[in-house]
Design an enzyme around this catalytic site. Structure first.
Site, PDB file in Angstrom:
ATOM      1  N   PRO A   1       0.819  -1.214   0.000  1.00  8.90           N
ATOM      2  CG  PRO A   1       0.051  -0.977   2.189  1.00  8.90           C
ATOM      3  CD  PRO A   1       0.743  -1.937   1.280  1.00  8.90           C
ATOM      4  CB  VAL A   2       1.177   4.137  -1.985  1.00  9.07           C
ATOM      5  CG1 VAL A   2       1.921   5.466  -1.986  1.00  9.07           C
ATOM      6  CG2 VAL A   2       1.956   3.082  -2.779  1.00  9.07           C
TER       7      VAL A   2
ATOM      8  CE  LYS B   1       6.822   1.680  -3.758  1.00 10.78           C
ATOM      9  NZ  LYS B   1       7.648   1.516  -4.989  1.00 10.78           N
TER      10      LYS B   1
ATOM     11  CG  ASP C   1       7.026  -2.876 -13.588  1.00  9.78           C
ATOM     12  OD1 ASP C   1       6.376  -3.270 -14.572  1.00  9.78           O
ATOM     13  OD2 ASP C   1       6.545  -2.821 -12.448  1.00  9.78           O
TER      14      ASP C   1
END
Length: 676
Positions: A371-372, A386, A483
């Site tokens: 989760p952020v 983060k 990514d």
């Protein structure tokens, strides 16, 4: 009897029939040859200026002629193939050649009832090969000849050699110098090169090997099919006019004798294996001595350096051996101190207070890391935190990797890390907070996409490209991101893009070009073919992802999960089909109609297709991409087939769409483990 000119591109066939394979002939009797002609114009099918035919002068080769002027040649037949011709060796394109002795009398495509092809000669002299899709409704361009500058006939003039991987691409052969230095300095090579020292038959002349080339055109030559290479050398030395020799055939380890007289025209260097042959260039004794002295000088220099290095190592070992342990200990302490200065450590209590104890109200996103949360360190300092979750697909290795990678990077188009928190089982990264979330939040949402006008989207494309150029070339560390995707491009208050999420990034050494891994990690739809299939990644893998991003930004559509009523291709395939039909602008998001700048949109699509080409070596470097995007007048190459250009079944498409609906990213980051 007049010559028969066949123009297969002018035939119209129903969709339920297949084209017969093309056939070219070169007959012993003049007047019954078959060749391919261009049209006079798009509306006038009478023969145009260009012909594509078999040329049997000396050794068979394929040539494009503009009247009596040669514009392209395939390179001579070497017993296996035409050395410079892009004939595809696969079941799809199976060519049949018929010989009468050494003369090529016919070349045709073997009929295949599952494949329809079409060969077309453009009015400009370009030769295009198309293949029809499985439904028999549209044509796809497979290759174009000439496809690159070194394919153009005599690109570097007489006695010049074209090297596509060098800048500038034209060089003089050894022992030669530009005929007009002024012209060569402004990249005009048509005048070619002349010998530095004229040949003299009685002064110990010899030969220097020029490896891996397309052999020169057969203008003034002599061919003997039975001589060995040694006999060929002796025969060339006997003739004062002989300027070079080579084996014409690669079969049997090299056979026959081919000698050239006068200028050597249309030579190019090959990098890939399979097409190359060696030629032996005649030089005067003085030039051979100069080359020999240079080689000996280099050898002596290497020997001296080796001796000095060994001596130096021994001396240093004796002198410094007693203090190595102490020095290493001191360096470790200094390194830890530097790391603490570069990346501050935050206490867990501080981060918990800043995020209201990680409350749901402060949750702003979720990714592969975890989760952020949004936080407030000081009244005017907002942060994004983060937090590594226990069920994360990424772990401590990715956490450390991101800390090491991004802590040393500083660029306006990279997200800035403020510190980290390592306490107990907690692992957190603290970033600057960016108010406009991520790029996918805008471009893939119908209601929000209109807020990103074309000028702003173009600025975002250029910002991402500059950030990637910094990672690949200009930073202290060479970083391969692995990514790059829309959800990892964050936007600040002014919509300036910031590349984020370096958990999967890899640091490359100075001379490292590519790496291979058994653990393929990344995101479907953005991964390059060589990475997704074989685990090979490089800067060209990131460039493939950038190309996907560019096409997504233009279209407002995701590559993965893309649907179209007329076909089952992904977004890359759809863009490729439109580009080949001169309908590229139809790819553009409809909300951009009132703000787009046509040449910028066209250029984004064109460069995007260059970036997503199937083979890594075909994709441009980041420096070239910046130049192409920022310079309206720069010439662009013709893109080749994109990666993953195959139609999916409707079942696969539905499955792909469902699997991508994960969290706020709407994209699934995957890990593929390869079996041992």
């Amino acid at each position: 009897m007049s010559s028969e000119s066949y123009m297969w591109q002018s035939f119209d066939f129903p969709t339920d029939t297949r084209l017969p394979g093309m056939k070219l002939r070169d007959n012993f009797d003049p007047g019954i040859d078959q060749y391919l002609s261009s049209w006079r114009s798009a509306e006038d099918p009478s023969p145009g200026d260009f012909n594509y035919k078999i040329d049997n002068r000396g050794l068979p080769q394929m040539v494009t002629m503009m009247g009596s002027v040669k514009k392209y040649r395939s390179g001579p037949w070497n017993g296996i193939r035409f050395s410079g011709h892009p004939m595809i060796s696969s079941p799809t394109f199976n060519y049949k050649l018929e010989f009468s002795g050494s003369r090529l009398t016919s070349i045709s495509e073997t009929y295949n009832d599952s494949i329809a092809t079409r060969l077309k000669m453009e009015q400009s002299g370009l030769l295009d090969l198309f293949v029809m899709d499985e439904k028999g409704t549209s044509w796809t361009l497979v290759y174009t000849t000439p496809g690159e500058p070194c394919d153009n006939y005599g690109q570097c003039g007489p006695n010049g050699i074209c090297k596509l991987n060098k800048t500038p691409m034209c060089e003089c052969l050894k022992g030669f110098t530009p005929k007009s230095q002024v012209e060569w300095e402004v990249l005009v090579w048509s005048s070619g090169c002349v010998r530095k020292v004229p040949l003299d038959c009685h002064s110990g002349e010899g030969f220097v090997q020029v490896p891996s080339v397309k052999l020169p055109d057969l203008l003034e030559f002599q061919l003997n099919t039975s001589m060995s290479l040694i006999e060929c050398k002796a025969e060339c030395l006997k003739n004062c006019s002989c300027s070079a020799y080579a084996n014409p055939y690669v079969t049997g380890g090299g056979t026959g004798c081919l000698m050239w007289f006068g200028n050597l025209v249309d030579i190019r260097e090959f990098v890939a294996e399979g097409s190359e042959q060696d030629i032996y260039l005649r030089l005067p004794a003085s030039e051979l001595e100069h080359i020999s002295r240079s080689k000996e000088k280099n050898k002596r220099l290497v020997k001296i350096l080796v001796v000095l290095a060994i001596s130096g190592v021994l001396i240093l070992s004796v002198v410094c051996g007693c203090i190595v342990v102490k020095l290493m200990t001191k360096r470790r302490a200094q390194k830890r101190k530097n790391e603490e200065v570069e990346l501050p450590l935050f206490r867990l209590a501080t981060i918990a207070a800043a995020t209201n104890n990680f409350s749901q109200e402060n949750l702003i996103g979720r990714g592969g890391f975890g989760p952020v949360y949004k936080g407030q360190l000081q009244p005017e300092q907002e942060i994004a935190v983060k937090r590594l979750s226990n069920d994360s697909g990424q772990g401590l290795a990715e956490f450390k990797n991101e800390v090491v990678s991004i802590a040393k990077l500083q660029h306006i188009n990279l997200v800035r890390i403020l510190g980290c928190c390592i306490q107990g089982e907690e692992r957190m990264l603290i970033y600057e907070y960016l108010h406009n979330k991520s790029l996918d939040y805008f471009i893939f949402d119908r209601s929000r996409s209109a807020s990103l006008s074309w000028p702003k989207r173009f600025d975002i494309v250029m910002g991402i490209a500059r950030g990637l150029l910094y990672l690949h070339q200009d930073s202290r560390l060479r970083i391969i991101h692995r990514d790059l995707k829309a959800s990892n491009i964050l936007l600040d208050r002014d919509l300036i893009p910031k590349i984020s999420d370096f958990g999967l990034a890899r640091i490359f050494g100075g001379d490292q070009i590519f790496a291979k891994t058994k653990r393929v990690v990344g995101t479907y739809g953005y991964m390059s073919p060589e990475y997704a299939i074989d685990g090979k990644f490089s800067a060209k893998s990131d460039i493939f992802s950038l190309g996907v991003l560019m096409l997504e930004i233009v279209s407002g559509k995701r590559n993965r999960g893309f649907h179209h009523p007329d076909h089952h291709h992904n977004l890359l395939g759809h863009a490729w089909l439109l580009w080949n039909q001169d309908r590229a602008l139809e790819l553009m998001d409809s909300c951009l109609r009132n703000s787009f700048i046509e040449y910028q949109v066209q250029r984004c699509i064109h460069v995007g297709l260059l970036c997503v080409q199937q083979l890594p070596q075909d994709r441009p470097a980041m420096s070239s991409i910046i130049l192409m995007m920022g310079n309206e007048g720069s010439m662009l190459a013709k893109p080749k087939l994109p990666g993953f250009f195959s139609e999916r079944s409707p079942i696969d498409m539905d499955s792909a769409s469902r699997s991508t609906e994960v969290g706020t990213d709407d994209i699934e980051t995957i890990t593929i483990l390869e079996a041992r």
